[in-house]
Every structure is written in C-alpha cells, then in structure tokens.
Design a protein around this motif. Sequence first.
Motif, short mmCIF file in Angstrom:
data_model
loop_
_atom_site.label_atom_id
_atom_site.label_comp_id
_atom_site.label_asym_id
_atom_site.label_seq_id
_atom_site.Cartn_x
_atom_site.Cartn_y
_atom_site.Cartn_z
N LEU A 43 12.79 5.99 33.37
CA LEU A 43 12.79 5.65 34.79
C LEU A 43 11.37 5.45 35.30
O LEU A 43 11.11 4.55 36.12
CB LEU A 43 13.49 6.75 35.59
N LEU A 44 10.46 6.26 34.81
CA LEU A 44 9.06 6.10 35.19
C LEU A 44 8.54 4.73 34.75
O LEU A 44 7.85 4.04 35.52
CB LEU A 44 8.20 7.22 34.59
N ALA A 45 8.86 4.34 33.53
CA ALA A 45 8.40 3.04 33.03
C ALA A 45 8.91 1.90 33.90
O ALA A 45 8.18 0.95 34.20
CB ALA A 45 8.86 2.86 31.59
N LYS A 46 10.15 1.99 34.35
CA LYS A 46 10.70 0.95 35.23
C LYS A 46 10.00 0.95 36.58
O LYS A 46 9.70 -0.12 37.15
CB LYS A 46 12.21 1.18 35.42
N SER A 47 9.71 2.14 37.11
CA SER A 47 9.00 2.23 38.39
C SER A 47 7.59 1.69 38.28
O SER A 47 7.10 1.01 39.19
CB SER A 47 8.97 3.68 38.88
N VAL A 48 6.93 1.98 37.16
CA VAL A 48 5.57 1.48 36.94
C VAL A 48 5.57 -0.05 36.92
O VAL A 48 4.69 -0.70 37.51
CB VAL A 48 4.99 2.05 35.64
#
Length: 298
Positions: A43-48
């Motif tokens: 999820l962090l990778a998508k937000s980044v």
Amino acid sequence: MADDEDRVPDSPHLVPFDGRFDPGGASTRPPPGAPDKSECRELLAKSVERLSDLQRVLYADNRHAVLLVFQAMDAAGKDGTIRAVLTGVDPAGCQVQSFKSPSALELDHDFLWRHLRVLPERGRIGVFNRSWYEEVLAVRVHPEYLDAQRLPRRPADDATLWRERFESINDIERHLARNGTLILKFWLNVSRGEQRERLLARLDEPEKNWKFDAGDLDTRARWDDYMAAYADALSATSKPWAPWYAIPADSKSYMRHAVADIIVRAIDGLSLRYPDPPADVLQRLHEHRETLERDAPG
C-alpha cells in the motif's frame, strides 16, 4: 469551518477538534483489522507512486503549497517515515527542514520567525522535521530555555505563555491555510517500551551507533512531562484547517503506510489540474509542431 472539515481526510488517528485529546488513550499499535506488514509495504508503494503523480500536478497547478509537520519522541521514526513516504517525489519540488536548537540570530527574533522564512512556496511540498511546536513541547518541559529568548514580556504564570503561543500558532496556520497551504501534522506515537528497544538497537548495532545521543535518555526520563505537553498542544491546535494525526508508531510499516495514505488523500482533495494554455500559446505550439514535422529526417 465547515468547508475546512469537509477537506480533512478521515482517519481513526485524527485528533478531534473539540479540544480534548489524551495521549494515553491513543494506541501506539495498529488498529484491529489493519493490513499486515507485507500489505502495508504494498500500500505504501502505491501511495508513493500516486504522490509522485500528484506532486507534478501540484507544481504545474501552482496554486497550493503543502506543509507536512512531524513531531515525535526520540526514535519514533520521523526520518525514516519522511524518507519512505517522499521517496518518489522530485527533489526539485520538495524541501525538508530540520530544526535543532535555535542559533543566536534566530533567538533575536520571535519564536515563529525561523520557520516562516523557510515555508514552501506554491507548487512545492515542504516538510518540517520538528517545528514551531518545539516551543510548546521541549521549551515547556525545559522552561529554562526561555531565558535565552530574552522575552520582553513573560507572564507570571507560564500556563498563560503556552496558551498565547497556541493562539499564535493557530493564527499563523489559519492564515497559511487561507492563502493556499495544505497543512497536515503528524505525531508519531511510539510507546515507551518500543522506544527503549530502538535506543538499545542504536547501542547494540555498530552501524547505528552514530544515531545514539545521550540526551535522548534525559528526554526519556521526562516522558510523563512530554506526554502532558503533547496532550495540551494537540488538543489546542488540531483544527480543521491544520489537523493533527496521532499515528501509531510501534509498527514502522503501518506508520509509513498510514502517513502516506493521509497525505495522498488530502492532496487529491485539492482538485489540482494542469493549466490550460491561452489561445495564442496554443497557436504557437501548433506552429512549432508544424516546424518539427517539416524537419523530419528523410
């Protein structure tokens, strides 16, 4: 105020605007049903990736600035969170400011001055790693710091001084919000036990020795005093135009995902857009295209 509240990203970690916040009631662990470590990283990778896209539009739109404020006890993970969340952002569109003890020059001005002079301009993301809130946190726990500020008027009751500083902070944040700055404030809420483990890791792992500061132990010894200061500061200054989020920090993966998610949703809510060139500019672009097309290699 209603419009401000409509733009605040909802979160179980949002500090309420009613002036009542108890750090003891804010969990340092992820909430029930939260994504696991692997899911948080995805999820962090998508937000980044999404933040990278939004930052480009923010720059082109050039109507808003973004100010991200991070406060925490030592070893809560401010540096790592800032690095993880902003890893995809163009450095040209972002500026990170870390505030240590004020210099002699800074002490010759009011307590907000050194922060105001490095605010992000429109189109950019600014990050305050510690901020003007140190003036109602560290300075409150150590009121002897006020001696160096040579205040021309110091109330007999320090409680009055902190209340006045809360008012000044609320006023300047309201002013910035009215003029296009999106302000998001994150308190990374680490438990005393988890902090102990992270400080021990700085002693036990040679590559982390450089991070250890004996002063961190002095701050740790005043834990309850700091929690009382955080309770008052967050209660007084979590506003619809500049909300605080008390992010559980015992899990680094959850903390980073939660912070990134809030930032992305808040910037998404600004209705950013790439500007439309005026008609004469469009005509010149058309002419430039024709020139390039005629210049195609044979």
